[in-house]
Design an enzyme around this catalytic site. Structure first.
Site, PDB file in Angstrom:
ATOM      1  N   ASP A  22       0.836  -1.202   0.000  1.00  0.00           N
ATOM      2  CA  ASP A  22       0.000   0.000   0.000  1.00  0.00           C
ATOM      3  C   ASP A  22       0.871   1.252   0.000  1.00  0.00           C
ATOM      4  O   ASP A  22       1.963   1.252   0.577  1.00  0.00           O
ATOM      5  CB  ASP A  22      -0.904  -0.028   1.243  1.00  0.00           C
ATOM      6  CG  ASP A  22      -2.077   0.923   1.120  1.00  0.00           C
ATOM      7  OD1 ASP A  22      -2.277   1.509   0.034  1.00  0.00           O
ATOM      8  OD2 ASP A  22      -2.798   1.089   2.121  1.00  0.00           O
ATOM      9  N   GLY A  25       0.194   5.427  -4.401  1.00  0.00           N
ATOM     10  CA  GLY A  25      -0.410   6.709  -4.774  1.00  0.00           C
ATOM     11  C   GLY A  25       0.150   7.847  -3.934  1.00  0.00           C
ATOM     12  O   GLY A  25       0.511   8.905  -4.458  1.00  0.00           O
ATOM     13  N   TRP A  27       2.986   7.927  -2.385  1.00  0.00           N
ATOM     14  CA  TRP A  27       4.403   8.098  -2.733  1.00  0.00           C
ATOM     15  C   TRP A  27       4.511   9.050  -3.930  1.00  0.00           C
ATOM     16  O   TRP A  27       5.344   9.957  -3.939  1.00  0.00           O
ATOM     17  CB  TRP A  27       5.017   6.733  -3.065  1.00  0.00           C
ATOM     18  CG  TRP A  27       6.495   6.750  -3.326  1.00  0.00           C
ATOM     19  CD1 TRP A  27       7.501   6.522  -2.438  1.00  0.00           C
ATOM     20  CD2 TRP A  27       7.125   7.026  -4.589  1.00  0.00           C
ATOM     21  NE1 TRP A  27       8.715   6.633  -3.056  1.00  0.00           N
ATOM     22  CE2 TRP A  27       8.524   6.938  -4.378  1.00  0.00           C
ATOM     23  CE3 TRP A  27       6.661   7.334  -5.865  1.00  0.00           C
ATOM     24  CZ2 TRP A  27       9.457   7.147  -5.402  1.00  0.00           C
ATOM     25  CZ3 TRP A  27       7.590   7.547  -6.890  1.00  0.00           C
ATOM     26  CH2 TRP A  27       8.963   7.453  -6.647  1.00  0.00           C
ATOM     27  N   HIS A  39       3.008   3.371  -9.027  1.00  0.00           N
ATOM     28  CA  HIS A  39       2.818   1.935  -9.262  1.00  0.00           C
ATOM     29  C   HIS A  39       4.055   1.331  -9.932  1.00  0.00           C
ATOM     30  O   HIS A  39       4.447   0.198  -9.641  1.00  0.00           O
ATOM     31  CB  HIS A  39       1.572   1.685 -10.126  1.00  0.00           C
ATOM     32  CG  HIS A  39       0.281   2.037  -9.436  1.00  0.00           C
ATOM     33  ND1 HIS A  39       0.015   1.677  -8.133  1.00  0.00           N
ATOM     34  CD2 HIS A  39      -0.822   2.720  -9.859  1.00  0.00           C
ATOM     35  CE1 HIS A  39      -1.201   2.113  -7.790  1.00  0.00           C
ATOM     36  NE2 HIS A  39      -1.715   2.749  -8.821  1.00  0.00           N
ATOM     37  N   SER A  68     -10.442  -7.462  -5.570  1.00  0.00           N
ATOM     38  CA  SER A  68     -11.712  -7.465  -6.309  1.00  0.00           C
ATOM     39  C   SER A  68     -12.405  -6.106  -6.180  1.00  0.00           C
ATOM     40  O   SER A  68     -13.292  -5.789  -6.960  1.00  0.00           O
ATOM     41  CB  SER A  68     -12.609  -8.608  -5.819  1.00  0.00           C
ATOM     42  OG  SER A  68     -12.596  -8.694  -4.419  1.00  0.00           O
ATOM     43  N   LEU A 133      11.471 -20.318  -4.202  1.00  0.00           N
ATOM     44  CA  LEU A 133      10.343 -19.552  -3.659  1.00  0.00           C
ATOM     45  C   LEU A 133       9.087 -19.743  -4.513  1.00  0.00           C
ATOM     46  O   LEU A 133       9.165 -19.762  -5.742  1.00  0.00           O
ATOM     47  CB  LEU A 133      10.742 -18.067  -3.679  1.00  0.00           C
ATOM     48  CG  LEU A 133       9.646 -17.046  -3.383  1.00  0.00           C
ATOM     49  CD1 LEU A 133       9.282 -17.065  -1.906  1.00  0.00           C
ATOM     50  CD2 LEU A 133      10.104 -15.640  -3.793  1.00  0.00           C
ATOM     51  N   LEU A 197      -7.037  -5.324   6.990  1.00  0.00           N
ATOM     52  CA  LEU A 197      -6.745  -6.502   6.159  1.00  0.00           C
ATOM     53  C   LEU A 197      -7.348  -6.379   4.762  1.00  0.00           C
ATOM     54  O   LEU A 197      -6.958  -7.109   3.844  1.00  0.00           O
ATOM     55  CB  LEU A 197      -7.240  -7.781   6.838  1.00  0.00           C
ATOM     56  CG  LEU A 197      -6.464  -8.185   8.092  1.00  0.00           C
ATOM     57  CD1 LEU A 197      -7.001  -9.482   8.663  1.00  0.00           C
ATOM     58  CD2 LEU A 197      -4.973  -8.346   7.792  1.00  0.00           C
ATOM     59  N   SER A 198      -8.316  -5.475   4.587  1.00  0.00           N
ATOM     60  CA  SER A 198      -8.868  -5.189   3.263  1.00  0.00           C
ATOM     61  C   SER A 198      -9.220  -6.445   2.455  1.00  0.00           C
ATOM     62  O   SER A 198      -8.848  -6.565   1.287  1.00  0.00           O
ATOM     63  CB  SER A 198      -7.896  -4.306   2.457  1.00  0.00           C
ATOM     64  OG  SER A 198      -7.738  -3.072   3.099  1.00  0.00           O
TER      65      SER A 198
HETATM   66  C1  FPP Z   1      -1.785   0.220  -3.361  1.00  0.00           C
HETATM   67  O1  FPP Z   1      -1.347   1.542  -3.502  1.00  0.00           O
HETATM   68  C2  FPP Z   1      -1.251  -0.616  -4.430  1.00  0.00           C
HETATM   69  C3  FPP Z   1      -2.013  -1.233  -5.383  1.00  0.00           C
HETATM   70  C4  FPP Z   1      -3.462  -1.134  -5.438  1.00  0.00           C
HETATM   71  C5  FPP Z   1      -1.420  -2.052  -6.441  1.00  0.00           C
HETATM   72  C6  FPP Z   1      -0.132  -2.743  -6.152  1.00  0.00           C
HETATM   73  C7  FPP Z   1       0.569  -2.944  -7.434  1.00  0.00           C
HETATM   74  C8  FPP Z   1       1.907  -2.879  -7.615  1.00  0.00           C
HETATM   75  C9  FPP Z   1       2.851  -2.743  -6.518  1.00  0.00           C
HETATM   76  C10 FPP Z   1       2.505  -2.938  -8.968  1.00  0.00           C
HETATM   77  C11 FPP Z   1       2.427  -4.177  -9.748  1.00  0.00           C
HETATM   78  C12 FPP Z   1       2.396  -5.464  -9.031  1.00  0.00           C
HETATM   79  C13 FPP Z   1       3.105  -6.555  -9.386  1.00  0.00           C
HETATM   80  C14 FPP Z   1       2.920  -7.844  -8.648  1.00  0.00           C
HETATM   81  C15 FPP Z   1       4.084  -6.526 -10.467  1.00  0.00           C
HETATM   82  P1  FPP Z   1      -2.430   2.688  -3.619  1.00  0.00           P
HETATM   83  O2  FPP Z   1      -2.563   3.052  -5.045  1.00  0.00           O
HETATM   84  O3  FPP Z   1      -3.692   2.259  -2.951  1.00  0.00           O
HETATM   85  O4  FPP Z   1      -1.731   3.825  -2.807  1.00  0.00           O
HETATM   86  P2  FPP Z   1      -2.432   4.975  -1.958  1.00  0.00           P
HETATM   87  O5  FPP Z   1      -3.225   4.291  -0.873  1.00  0.00           O
HETATM   88  O6  FPP Z   1      -1.276   5.746  -1.430  1.00  0.00           O
HETATM   89  O7  FPP Z   1      -3.279   5.763  -2.917  1.00  0.00           O
END
Ligand code: FPP
Length: 244
Positions: A22, A25, A27, A39, A68, A133, A197-198
């Site tokens: 998490d 966004g 970051w 991302h 989902s 792994l 845990l979402s």
């Molecule tokens: C949460 O950050 C992150 C996600 C919803 C997606 C996670 C995806 C990746 C790390 C990239 C690709 C994955 C793989 C396995 C190659 P957020 O967007 O909710 O962040 P925020 O809460 O700060 O807005």
């Protein structure tokens, strides 16, 4: 009565680490960059964490790549996340193969693009024989859907007369989850300071040690993972027993 150890340390490594990645966004926002860049940097962090787990001898790493509920995000962001996944698998597959990483995808296939389904199938097949792994990617995954699907399958078998409802126990139930052949996580990490845990591995994480860290996912790497494992090793796992 044995004297309680002053430092009840579980020296063992977690066999299975699960991560809610998490903060991509936030970051990006902190740097006035588009969310996509967050991302992308998140995908780089994935690479480092996978290699670290493999080097440490961790058996299973499950990453929550797309829930989902993530379909509620703008279509452009959903498209970006799917593109990143395609890109990651295609670019990393050769390296992951060399490192003996087995890839498993869990989640619902409905709504996934046909080329993603094909990519998932071929990646799972190509890496099935690897013994290093196991990298589990949760894609279009949500625990409620997973548990409901298991209930539907069991109910269907019972209605057909092929299953005695009295035979439904924990073991049989878990065999109907997406993770049937994967041990439960021992350590569950969530980055970015959120403590939820979402809808992630709700059944499986019943006895997982939860570690919440403030680091945003793109900044999470080898050192942060090692620190989370050290925290796990300081915890005393009792599974409902008294610890005496
Ligand atoms: C949460 O950050 C992150 C996600 C919803 C997606 C996670 C995806 C990746 C790390 C990239 C690709 C994955 C793989 C396995 C190659 P957020 O967007 O909710 O962040 P925020 O809460 O700060 O807005």
């Amino acid at each position: 009565m044995p004297v309680a150890s002053p430092q009840p340390v579980a020296q063992t490594l977690p066999r299975h680490i699960a991560i809610i990645m998490d903060g991509n966004g936030r970051w990006a926002k902190a740097r006035s960059l588009p969310r996509l860049v967050g991302h992308q940097r998140g995908a780089e962090a994935v690479r480092e964490v996978v290699v670290t787990c493999r080097d440490m001898g961790i058996g299973y790493l499950t990453l929550y790549a797309f829930s989902s509920e993530n379909w509620k995000r703008p279509a452009t962001e959903v498209g970006d996340l799917m593109d990143l996944l395609r890109f990651f698998i295609r670019r990393e597959l050769e390296q992951l193969q060399k490192k003996g990483v087995r890839i498993r995808i869990i989640g619902d296939r409905e709504r996934l693009a046909p080329d993603i389904i094909e990519l998932i199938d071929s990646t799972q097949q190509r890496t099935a024989g690897n013994r290093g792994l196991t990298l589990v990617i949760a894609l279009n995954y949500g625990s409620h859907n997973e548990i409901l699907a298991a209930c539907r399958r069991l109910a269907t078998e019972a209605a057909a007369g092929t299953l005695d409802p009295a035979a439904i126990d924990e073991n049989l139930f878990r065999q109907h989850l997406h993770t049937a052949d994967i041990p439960d996580p021992d350590l569950l990490i969530r980055t970015s300071g959120e403590q939820r845990l979402s809808n992630f591995l709700l059944w499986q994480a019943a006895y997982a040690e939860l570690v919440f860290v403030d680091t945003l996912w793109p900044d999470f790497g080898r050192a942060q993972l090692q620190a989370a494992v050290a925290e796990f090793q300081r915890r005393e796992r009792r599974y409902g027993a008294s610890g005496e």
